[in-house]
Motif scaffolding. Sequence first.
Motif, PDB file in Angstrom:
ATOM      1  N   MET A   1     -66.714 -31.064  -0.710  1.00 31.49           N
ATOM      2  CA  MET A   1     -65.421 -30.488  -0.254  1.00 31.49           C
ATOM      3  C   MET A   1     -64.918 -31.673   0.855  1.00 31.49           C
TER       4      MET A   1
ATOM      5  N   GLU B   1     -58.972 -28.018  -0.104  1.00 31.27           N
ATOM      6  CA  GLU B   1     -59.842 -27.654  -0.866  1.00 31.27           C
ATOM      7  C   GLU B   1     -60.769 -26.473  -0.368  1.00 31.27           C
ATOM      8  N   PHE B   2     -60.814 -26.660   1.033  1.00 33.09           N
ATOM      9  CA  PHE B   2     -61.494 -25.540   1.858  1.00 33.09           C
ATOM     10  C   PHE B   2     -60.744 -24.214   1.768  1.00 33.09           C
TER      11      PHE B   2
ATOM     12  N   SER C   1     -61.330 -22.718  -1.640  1.00 32.87           N
ATOM     13  CA  SER C   1     -62.536 -21.782  -1.605  1.00 32.87           C
ATOM     14  C   SER C   1     -62.442 -20.541  -1.112  1.00 32.87           C
TER      15      SER C   1
ATOM     16  N   ASN D   1     -60.680 -18.350  -2.122  1.00 27.82           N
ATOM     17  CA  ASN D   1     -60.551 -17.454  -3.263  1.00 27.82           C
ATOM     18  C   ASN D   1     -62.071 -17.012  -4.095  1.00 27.82           C
ATOM     19  N   SER D   2     -63.119 -17.727  -3.631  1.00 27.23           N
ATOM     20  CA  SER D   2     -64.337 -17.340  -4.031  1.00 27.23           C
ATOM     21  C   SER D   2     -65.019 -16.089  -3.316  1.00 27.23           C
TER      22      SER D   2
ATOM     23  N   PRO E   1     -69.310 -18.383   0.173  1.00 28.44           N
ATOM     24  CA  PRO E   1     -69.026 -19.843   0.422  1.00 28.44           C
ATOM     25  C   PRO E   1     -69.722 -20.879  -0.541  1.00 28.44           C
ATOM     26  N   VAL E   2     -69.247 -21.920  -0.652  1.00 26.34           N
ATOM     27  CA  VAL E   2     -70.078 -22.859  -1.646  1.00 26.34           C
ATOM     28  C   VAL E   2     -71.196 -23.506  -0.653  1.00 26.34           C
TER      29      VAL E   2
ATOM     30  N   LYS F   1     -69.366 -22.672   7.464  1.00 31.35           N
ATOM     31  CA  LYS F   1     -69.518 -21.376   7.131  1.00 31.35           C
ATOM     32  C   LYS F   1     -68.917 -20.293   7.617  1.00 31.35           C
TER      33      LYS F   1
ATOM     34  N   TRP G   1     -65.260 -20.265   7.225  1.00 32.69           N
ATOM     35  CA  TRP G   1     -64.945 -19.858   5.966  1.00 32.69           C
ATOM     36  C   TRP G   1     -65.010 -18.337   6.025  1.00 32.69           C
TER      37      TRP G   1
END
Length: 95
Positions: free
Chosen positions: A1, A6-7, A10, A12-13, A16-17, A25, A28
């Motif tokens: 990322m 892009e962050f 993410s 929407n997930s 966290p990736v 994190k 996020w």
Amino acid sequence: MKTLTEFKASLNSAQPVSGLSAQLKSLWYDGKGDWHQAHAQVDHLNDLASAWVHAYLHRKEGDIWNADYWYGKAKQIRPNISLEQEWEQLVLQFL
């Protein structure tokens, strides 16, 4: 990322990736509206970067005295910008 876009996408997930730093994190989880989980990511860390995120979180919480304490630990000054702007700046700082 690599980008703020892009962050933000993410968020929407459900999780966290993998591979995010503790600071990212934390940001996020904050972006997801989970202040307590965001705080848990950096509360126990003693480095300057974590202190900076910790300061932002206490500013968001409304605890300005505590926020200023953490800004000092991070060798930063509380910014005179919106919380949204500070969040974006922090994300960009740590990406």
